[in-house]
Design a protein around this motif. Structure first.
Motif, PDB file in Angstrom:
ATOM      1  N   THR A   1       0.833  -1.199   0.000  1.00  0.00           N
ATOM      2  CA  THR A   1       0.000   0.000   0.000  1.00  0.00           C
ATOM      3  C   THR A   1       0.870   1.253   0.000  1.00  0.00           C
ATOM      4  OG1 THR A   1      -1.741  -1.182   1.189  1.00  0.00           O
ATOM      5  CG2 THR A   1      -1.843   1.220   1.219  1.00  0.00           C
ATOM      6  N   ALA A   2       1.932   1.251   0.777  1.00  0.00           N
ATOM      7  CA  ALA A   2       2.838   2.397   0.832  1.00  0.00           C
ATOM      8  C   ALA A   2       3.513   2.631  -0.516  1.00  0.00           C
ATOM      9  CB  ALA A   2       3.883   2.192   1.921  1.00  0.00           C
ATOM     10  N   ILE A   3       3.978   1.557  -1.141  1.00  0.00           N
ATOM     11  CA  ILE A   3       4.620   1.693  -2.460  1.00  0.00           C
ATOM     12  C   ILE A   3       3.618   2.227  -3.473  1.00  0.00           C
ATOM     13  CG2 ILE A   3       5.616   0.397  -4.384  1.00  0.00           C
ATOM     14  CD1 ILE A   3       6.939  -1.413  -2.235  1.00  0.00           C
TER      15      ILE A   3
ATOM     16  N   LEU B  85       1.866   5.589   8.473  1.00  0.00           N
ATOM     17  CA  LEU B  85       2.589   5.503   9.744  1.00  0.00           C
ATOM     18  C   LEU B  85       1.638   5.122  10.875  1.00  0.00           C
ATOM     19  CD1 LEU B  85       5.202   5.929  11.398  1.00  0.00           C
ATOM     20  CD2 LEU B  85       4.495   8.313  11.647  1.00  0.00           C
ATOM     21  N   VAL B  86       0.448   5.707  10.879  1.00  0.00           N
ATOM     22  CA  VAL B  86      -0.547   5.376  11.895  1.00  0.00           C
ATOM     23  C   VAL B  86      -0.953   3.904  11.779  1.00  0.00           C
ATOM     24  CG1 VAL B  86      -2.928   5.809  12.631  1.00  0.00           C
ATOM     25  CG2 VAL B  86      -1.391   7.731  12.181  1.00  0.00           C
ATOM     26  N   LEU B  87      -1.145   3.425  10.546  1.00  0.00           N
ATOM     27  CA  LEU B  87      -1.484   2.010  10.349  1.00  0.00           C
ATOM     28  C   LEU B  87      -0.367   1.102  10.850  1.00  0.00           C
ATOM     29  CD1 LEU B  87      -3.195   2.009   6.842  1.00  0.00           C
ATOM     30  CD2 LEU B  87      -4.276   1.680   9.061  1.00  0.00           C
ATOM     31  N   MET B  88       0.882   1.504  10.611  1.00  0.00           N
ATOM     32  CA  MET B  88       2.010   0.707  11.079  1.00  0.00           C
ATOM     33  C   MET B  88       2.023   0.647  12.606  1.00  0.00           C
ATOM     34  SD  MET B  88       6.105   1.031  10.352  1.00  0.00           S
ATOM     35  CE  MET B  88       6.270   2.618  11.100  1.00  0.00           C
ATOM     36  N   LEU B  89       1.782   1.773  13.259  1.00  0.00           N
ATOM     37  CA  LEU B  89       1.753   1.792  14.723  1.00  0.00           C
ATOM     38  C   LEU B  89       0.608   0.948  15.273  1.00  0.00           C
ATOM     39  CD1 LEU B  89       2.641   5.526  15.393  1.00  0.00           C
ATOM     40  CD2 LEU B  89       4.105   3.515  15.671  1.00  0.00           C
TER      41      LEU B  89
ATOM     42  N   LEU C 229       3.213  10.800  -8.983  1.00  0.00           N
ATOM     43  CA  LEU C 229       3.023  11.115 -10.400  1.00  0.00           C
ATOM     44  C   LEU C 229       2.036  12.261 -10.629  1.00  0.00           C
ATOM     45  CD1 LEU C 229       2.889   7.513 -11.879  1.00  0.00           C
ATOM     46  CD2 LEU C 229       4.775   9.137 -12.000  1.00  0.00           C
ATOM     47  N   ILE C 230       1.243  12.606  -9.630  1.00  0.00           N
ATOM     48  CA  ILE C 230       0.268  13.680  -9.764  1.00  0.00           C
ATOM     49  C   ILE C 230       0.960  14.996  -9.391  1.00  0.00           C
ATOM     50  CG2 ILE C 230      -1.953  14.578  -8.977  1.00  0.00           C
ATOM     51  CD1 ILE C 230      -2.695  11.679  -8.250  1.00  0.00           C
ATOM     52  N   PRO C 231       1.031  15.954 -10.326  1.00  0.00           N
ATOM     53  CA  PRO C 231       1.865  17.145 -10.095  1.00  0.00           C
ATOM     54  C   PRO C 231       1.580  17.932  -8.810  1.00  0.00           C
ATOM     55  CG  PRO C 231       1.177  17.046 -12.374  1.00  0.00           C
ATOM     56  CD  PRO C 231       0.456  15.949 -11.653  1.00  0.00           C
ATOM     57  N   LEU C 232       0.513  18.651  -8.699  1.00  0.00           N
ATOM     58  CA  LEU C 232       0.320  19.511  -7.538  1.00  0.00           C
ATOM     59  C   LEU C 232      -0.464  18.825  -6.425  1.00  0.00           C
ATOM     60  CD1 LEU C 232       0.792  22.260  -6.336  1.00  0.00           C
ATOM     61  CD2 LEU C 232      -1.299  23.043  -7.431  1.00  0.00           C
ATOM     62  N   LEU C 233      -1.524  18.149  -6.782  1.00  0.00           N
ATOM     63  CA  LEU C 233      -2.339  17.463  -5.788  1.00  0.00           C
ATOM     64  C   LEU C 233      -1.540  16.381  -5.067  1.00  0.00           C
ATOM     65  CD1 LEU C 233      -5.178  17.308  -4.597  1.00  0.00           C
ATOM     66  CD2 LEU C 233      -5.729  15.633  -6.356  1.00  0.00           C
ATOM     67  N   GLY C 234      -0.658  15.719  -5.795  1.00  0.00           N
ATOM     68  CA  GLY C 234       0.180  14.683  -5.191  1.00  0.00           C
ATOM     69  C   GLY C 234       1.099  15.245  -4.124  1.00  0.00           C
ATOM     70  N   LEU C 235       1.639  16.436  -4.363  1.00  0.00           N
ATOM     71  CA  LEU C 235       2.500  17.071  -3.361  1.00  0.00           C
ATOM     72  C   LEU C 235       1.748  17.387  -2.079  1.00  0.00           C
ATOM     73  CD1 LEU C 235       4.631  19.545  -5.502  1.00  0.00           C
ATOM     74  CD2 LEU C 235       5.424  17.551  -4.252  1.00  0.00           C
ATOM     75  N   LEU C 236       0.477  17.673  -2.206  1.00  0.00           N
ATOM     76  CA  LEU C 236      -0.327  17.972  -1.024  1.00  0.00           C
ATOM     77  C   LEU C 236      -0.797  16.708  -0.312  1.00  0.00           C
ATOM     78  CD1 LEU C 236      -2.504  20.840  -2.514  1.00  0.00           C
ATOM     79  CD2 LEU C 236      -0.534  21.062  -0.995  1.00  0.00           C
ATOM     80  N   LEU C 237      -1.118  15.675  -1.072  1.00  0.00           N
ATOM     81  CA  LEU C 237      -1.678  14.451  -0.480  1.00  0.00           C
ATOM     82  C   LEU C 237      -0.618  13.454  -0.016  1.00  0.00           C
ATOM     83  CD1 LEU C 237      -4.730  13.736  -2.802  1.00  0.00           C
ATOM     84  CD2 LEU C 237      -4.698  14.771  -0.538  1.00  0.00           C
ATOM     85  N   LEU C 238       0.573  13.522  -0.575  1.00  0.00           N
ATOM     86  CA  LEU C 238       1.618  12.551  -0.223  1.00  0.00           C
ATOM     87  C   LEU C 238       1.966  12.565   1.270  1.00  0.00           C
ATOM     88  CD1 LEU C 238       3.234  10.351  -1.570  1.00  0.00           C
ATOM     89  CD2 LEU C 238       5.017  12.011  -2.017  1.00  0.00           C
ATOM     90  N   PRO C 239       2.155  13.730   1.898  1.00  0.00           N
ATOM     91  CA  PRO C 239       2.423  13.705   3.344  1.00  0.00           C
ATOM     92  C   PRO C 239       1.251  13.151   4.161  1.00  0.00           C
ATOM     93  CG  PRO C 239       3.022  15.830   2.414  1.00  0.00           C
ATOM     94  CD  PRO C 239       2.310  15.073   1.342  1.00  0.00           C
ATOM     95  N   VAL C 240       0.042  13.439   3.735  1.00  0.00           N
ATOM     96  CA  VAL C 240      -1.137  12.932   4.441  1.00  0.00           C
ATOM     97  C   VAL C 240      -1.192  11.407   4.332  1.00  0.00           C
ATOM     98  CG1 VAL C 240      -3.660  12.956   4.498  1.00  0.00           C
ATOM     99  CG2 VAL C 240      -2.398  15.083   4.096  1.00  0.00           C
ATOM    100  N   ALA C 241      -0.942  10.893   3.126  1.00  0.00           N
ATOM    101  CA  ALA C 241      -0.956   9.441   2.924  1.00  0.00           C
ATOM    102  C   ALA C 241       0.136   8.767   3.739  1.00  0.00           C
ATOM    103  CB  ALA C 241      -0.797   9.121   1.440  1.00  0.00           C
TER     104      ALA C 241
END
Length: 104
Positions: free
Chosen positions: A49-51, A76-80, A59-71
Motif C-alpha cells: 500500500t505504501a509503495i 505511519l498510523v497504520l504501522m503503529l 506522479l500527480i503534479p500539484l495534488l500529489g504534493l499535497l496528499l503525499l504527506p497525508v498518505a
C-alpha cells in the motif's frame, strides 16, 4: 483468523511486531508460527500500500504534493496500530487494507 495459541503469541510477539518494519522477518525466523505469519501478511499489505500510494501520488503534479504527506502519515498510523496489535497479542486486521491474504 481464530485466536492464536497463547504460547505462540508469547514466543513470537516481538517477531510479529517487527514484521511491520521487515515483513519477511517471520518468514525467516518463525515460519511455523501462525501468529507471526498473520502479522507478516499485514506488514506486506502495508508495504505494498505504501509503495502504491507513493508511486501514484508522486506522479500527480500539484495534488500529489499535497496528499503525499497525508498518505504517509496515515500509513505511519497504520504501522503503529499493527505493531501495537502484535505486542498486545491481537489478530485484528489493519483498518482499510487488512482484509486481504497474501501469505499463508
Amino acid at each position: 483468523m481464530p485466536s492464536p495459541h497463547p504460547d505462540d503469541v508469547q514466543a513470537n510477539k516481538w517477531i510479529a511486531a517487527a514484521s511491520y518494519l521487515l515483513f519477511f522477518l517471520p518468514l525467516l525466523a518463525a515460519r511455523d508460527s501462525r501468529y507471526a505469519m498473520y502479522h507478516a501478511n499485514q506488514g506486506l499489505l502495508l508495504l505494498l500500500t505504501a509503495i502504491g500510494a507513493n508511486l501514484v501520488l508522486g506522479l500527480i503534479p500539484l495534488l500529489g504534493l499535497l496528499l503525499l504527506p497525508v498518505a504517509n502519515l496515515a500509513l505511519l498510523v497504520l504501522m503503529l496500530i499493527g505493531i501495537l496489535n502484535a505486542i498486545n497479542g491481537l489478530t485484528k486486521p489493519l483498518p482499510l487494507i487488512g482484509g486481504a491474504t497474501l501469505l499463508r
